[in-house]
Design a protein around this motif. Structure first.
Motif, short mmCIF file in Angstrom:
data_model
loop_
_atom_site.label_atom_id
_atom_site.label_comp_id
_atom_site.label_asym_id
_atom_site.label_seq_id
_atom_site.Cartn_x
_atom_site.Cartn_y
_atom_site.Cartn_z
N ALA A 125 21.96 34.86 16.76
CA ALA A 125 21.87 33.41 16.98
C ALA A 125 22.89 32.93 18.00
O ALA A 125 23.39 31.80 17.90
CB ALA A 125 22.04 32.67 15.66
N ASN A 126 23.19 33.74 18.98
CA ASN A 126 24.11 33.33 20.05
C ASN A 126 25.42 32.77 19.53
O ASN A 126 25.94 31.77 20.03
CB ASN A 126 23.43 32.26 20.95
CG ASN A 126 22.22 32.83 21.64
OD1 ASN A 126 22.33 33.79 22.38
ND2 ASN A 126 21.05 32.26 21.37
N ALA A 224 19.07 16.86 23.49
CA ALA A 224 18.85 17.59 24.76
C ALA A 224 18.96 19.09 24.53
O ALA A 224 19.57 19.55 23.55
CB ALA A 224 19.89 17.14 25.78
N ASP A 225 18.39 19.86 25.42
CA ASP A 225 18.50 21.33 25.39
C ASP A 225 19.99 21.71 25.32
O ASP A 225 20.77 21.36 26.21
CB ASP A 225 17.87 21.88 26.68
CG ASP A 225 17.90 23.39 26.74
OD1 ASP A 225 18.55 24.02 25.87
OD2 ASP A 225 17.27 23.95 27.65
N PRO A 226 20.41 22.41 24.25
CA PRO A 226 21.83 22.73 24.12
C PRO A 226 22.28 23.86 25.03
O PRO A 226 23.48 24.18 25.08
CB PRO A 226 21.95 23.14 22.65
CG PRO A 226 20.60 23.70 22.30
CD PRO A 226 19.60 22.93 23.13
N GLY A 227 21.33 24.50 25.71
CA GLY A 227 21.72 25.62 26.58
C GLY A 227 21.74 26.94 25.85
O GLY A 227 22.15 27.95 26.40
N TYR A 311 24.55 19.06 11.31
CA TYR A 311 24.21 20.02 12.37
C TYR A 311 25.49 20.73 12.84
O TYR A 311 25.51 21.97 12.98
CB TYR A 311 23.53 19.31 13.56
CG TYR A 311 23.18 20.27 14.68
CD1 TYR A 311 21.96 20.95 14.65
CD2 TYR A 311 24.06 20.51 15.74
CE1 TYR A 311 21.64 21.86 15.66
CE2 TYR A 311 23.74 21.41 16.74
CZ TYR A 311 22.53 22.09 16.70
OH TYR A 311 22.21 22.99 17.69
N ALA A 312 26.55 19.96 13.05
CA ALA A 312 27.81 20.55 13.55
C ALA A 312 28.42 21.48 12.51
O ALA A 312 28.92 22.56 12.85
CB ALA A 312 28.78 19.43 13.92
N ARG A 313 28.38 21.07 11.23
CA ARG A 313 28.96 21.94 10.18
C ARG A 313 28.19 23.26 10.09
O ARG A 313 28.76 24.33 9.96
CB ARG A 313 28.90 21.23 8.82
CG ARG A 313 30.00 20.22 8.57
CD ARG A 313 30.00 19.75 7.12
NE ARG A 313 28.83 18.96 6.80
CZ ARG A 313 28.75 17.64 6.88
NH1 ARG A 313 29.79 16.93 7.26
NH2 ARG A 313 27.64 17.01 6.58
N ALA A 314 26.85 23.16 10.14
CA ALA A 314 26.03 24.36 9.93
C ALA A 314 26.09 25.31 11.12
O ALA A 314 26.14 26.52 10.95
CB ALA A 314 24.58 23.95 9.66
N THR A 315 26.10 24.76 12.33
CA THR A 315 26.01 25.62 13.52
C THR A 315 27.38 25.93 14.13
O THR A 315 27.50 26.83 14.95
CB THR A 315 25.16 24.96 14.63
OG1 THR A 315 25.81 23.73 15.01
CG2 THR A 315 23.75 24.68 14.15
N GLY A 316 28.39 25.11 13.76
CA GLY A 316 29.69 25.26 14.39
C GLY A 316 29.72 24.70 15.81
O GLY A 316 30.68 24.95 16.55
#
Ligand SMILES: Cc1cc2nc3c(=O)[nH]c(=O)nc-3n(C[C@H](O)[C@H](O)[C@H](O)COP(=O)(O)OP(=O)(O)OC[C@H]3O[C@@H](n4cnc5c(N)ncnc54)[C@H](O)[C@@H]3O)c2cc1C
Length: 379
Positions: A125-126, A224-227, A311-316
């Motif tokens: 997951a990058n 937006a596309d997060p890259g 979202y920020a907590r789950a993905t960092g």
């Protein structure tokens, strides 16, 4: 409108109405679909397009979701509908969440699913995942379509390939087969299936009222596309307290108590996380849940912040810029996930009352058509 003769008229061209139209048309029935708006504009085009199996309520709903997923997998390529993502990754950040997932994997609902170690998830997951990542449930069952185009694509395919007739900008006013009275004249149909979404008052209000339905309003965002690509649709600990396949497990109680203490605002707004990625790279992220007889259209900004925080907590990672906001509404009942009511022998009212219509619609449609038109609908 000149008199038209059909075997079946379906009222409503949301995903539930289209699912019923498909199940009848594939057996050769002459089918009409009547839609109030120029095109569907309700819950069916506002959702994540997340065809969810894992986490659905144990028993019938889970089985209907598996069947619905299989039908989407068969229909989508024929109808030119892209499958934008496969699979679910549920990010767990506490021991209590891991306990729920382990209990879940011990049930029949865990079939085909597995728990990934943090490093294994980060690798595919990058690098996603916060510092407190404990593990990730992977489910291979889910599909994701882009609802804002998939619903119109499904309708066009039903019209062009299966001969279904569509009557847009037409309100169905009275259903008494063999006649359906509409705002544009009468349609002759041997049977009528009403899939009105959250319109509880136009047709058979006296039959719908005893179900004491309410509405749920959800806030949704497009980022937006997060890259980076996310490997499949993401969910998080909070989802374990909302999806009945997990939340009904005894292990979910300790998790819910902990999360309620830690995240009171998220619970006040019914927030959990679904994050899905489209072909353009953009992220569809949500959602919140506000229940009322008629939820006001004023969506609190706090709920939006809670979604982005989760979202920020789950993905960092901090979520990218918000490029779209919208709300959607669906029907809810306290005591059932969907209802099928028979006000007359050849009339059925079908309402999904649990916010799962994209995930259960084809399965429900197959069942209702089989019972009403006496057809064995073969896959
Ligand atoms: C924000 C949001 C996110 C969601 N996410 C998901 C998800 O990811 N996965 C999932 O499975 N479910 C999801 N859901 C739930 C799902 O979208 C709904 O369960 C489903 O769309 C309901 O479909 P429907 O066809 O019953 O209703 P609708 O989509 O509301 O369609 C009903 C249609 O009937 C028409 N109609 C009503 N009465 C009449 C009449 N008398 N004459 C003519 N036309 C009439 C309306 O105009 C409308 O177009 C979500 C819902 C929302 C709002």
């Amino acid at each position: 409108m000149t008199a038209k003769v059909f075997d079946l008229a379906v009222v409503g061209s949301g995903v539930v109405g289209l699912a019923h139209a498909y199940m009848a048309a594939r057996t050769g029935k002459r089918v009409a679909v009547i839609e109030r708006d120029i095109r569907p504009n309700g819950a069916s085009i506002r959702n994540f397009g997340f065809i969810t199996v894992t986490g659905q309520e144990r028993g019938e709903i889970w089985r209907l979701a598996r069947r619905t997923r299989d039908v989407w997998a068969e229909v989508a390529p024929n109808a030119g509908i892209g499958i934008e993502q496969n699979g679910l990754y549920l990010i767990a950040r506490s021991d209590e969440a891991i306990a729920v997932l382990e209990a879940f994997l011990g049930t029949e609902m865990g079939d085909g699913c597995r728990l990934l170690e943090p490093d294994a998830f980060r690798k595919l997951a990058n690098g996603l995942g916060g510092p407190d990542l404990k593990g990730v449930l992977f489910s291979p069952h889910e599909l994701r379509v882009e609802s804002r185009t998939a619903i119109s694509g499904l309708a066009s395919w039903l019209r062009d390939r299966l001969g279904v007739s569509f009557f847009p900008e037409t309100v169905a006013l009275d259903a008494s087969p063999p006649r359906l009275r509409t705002s544009r004249g009468t349609i002759e149909a041997g049977a009528v299936i009403i899939c009105p979404g959250d319109d509880f008052t136009t047709l058979y209000p006296e039959r719908i009222a005893p179900y004491r339905l309410k509405r749920c309003r959800l806030s949704m965002l497009k980022l937006a596309d997060p890259g980076y690509r996310i490997p499949g649709t993401l969910m998080s600990d909070l989802s374990l307290t909302r999806y009945r396949g997990y939340s009904a497990l005894p292990e979910a109680r300790a998790l819910e108590e902990k999360l309620r203490r830690a995240l009171p605002s998220a619970f006040a707004h019914g927030v959990h996380l679904i994050a899905a990625q489209g072909a353009d790279g953009g992220l569809i992220v949500g959602d919140s849940h506000h229940y009322d007889a008629l939820p006001p259209p004023f969506a609190p900004a706090e709920a939006e912040r809670d979604i982005l925080d989760e979202y920020a907590r789950a993905t960092g990672r901090v979520g990218p810029e918000v490029v779209e906001r919208w709300t959607g509404v669906y029907a809810v009942a306290d005591d059932r996930s969907y209802l099928v009511d028979a006000p007359e022998p050849n009339v059925r009212i079908v309402i999904v009352t649990s916010g799962t219509g994209a995930s259960t619609g084809f399965g429900i449609g197959e069942k209702v058509i089989g019972e009403l038109l006496g057809e064995k609908v073969k896959p």
